[in-house]
Design a protein around this motif. Sequence first.
Motif, mmCIF file in Angstrom:
data_model
loop_
_atom_site.group_PDB
_atom_site.id
_atom_site.type_symbol
_atom_site.label_atom_id
_atom_site.label_comp_id
_atom_site.label_asym_id
_atom_site.label_seq_id
_atom_site.Cartn_x
_atom_site.Cartn_y
_atom_site.Cartn_z
ATOM 1 N N ILE A 86 -30.425 31.161 -22.769
ATOM 2 C CA ILE A 86 -31.374 30.050 -22.864
ATOM 3 C C ILE A 86 -30.707 28.819 -23.466
ATOM 4 N N SER A 90 -30.139 25.303 -21.558
ATOM 5 C CA SER A 90 -30.725 24.084 -22.124
ATOM 6 C C SER A 90 -29.693 22.967 -22.234
ATOM 7 N N ARG A 152 -37.980 26.865 -25.649
ATOM 8 C CA ARG A 152 -37.911 27.951 -24.668
ATOM 9 C C ARG A 152 -37.877 29.321 -25.354
ATOM 10 N N SER A 156 -40.633 32.138 -24.840
ATOM 11 C CA SER A 156 -40.272 33.452 -24.289
ATOM 12 C C SER A 156 -40.710 34.561 -25.233
#
Length: 165
Positions: A86, A90, A152, A156
């Motif tokens: 992630i 990003s 994020r 998640s």
Amino acid sequence: MKTNLTVNGQQVQIDVEPRVTLLDALRDELGLKGTHAGCEHGVCGACTVEIDGEAVRSCLILGVQCDGTEVTTIEGVAPAPGEMDIIQDSFCATHGLQCGYCTPGMILAAKTLLAKNRDPSDEEIREAISGNICRCTGYGQIVEAVRLAARRLRESNAAAVEAGQ
């Protein structure tokens, strides 16, 4: 000297001279070239790795000092070959990288921060990456990348909790 490490989840034993830095051991003995040699004086942060969950400049620590530790390099961040974590994604989504030389160290500094603080302020992000020099982006996009990664990661985790995981 025989040195036992867990590198990116795998136990390894390397034979290094006492004067060899962790940076050189990772690059030369283990072939992990993602950890970059920059200033080799601990100033630029290009060599940042995680040791036992803490961001550390690998040019300032000897390989033998890491005996028995868990080391994570940029190669160990992705969940699987060909995939991105992630945080890595990003950085790509926000153009938080340009030449890419500082990027592995920035990502590991961000990883350390986000493991401890899933909702950092911009000031906390800037503090976490303050030991890493970027000559391309002006840091705005890097801060944006870490902020996006934090969001994020929070989302998640919320989805996993809702799914009963």
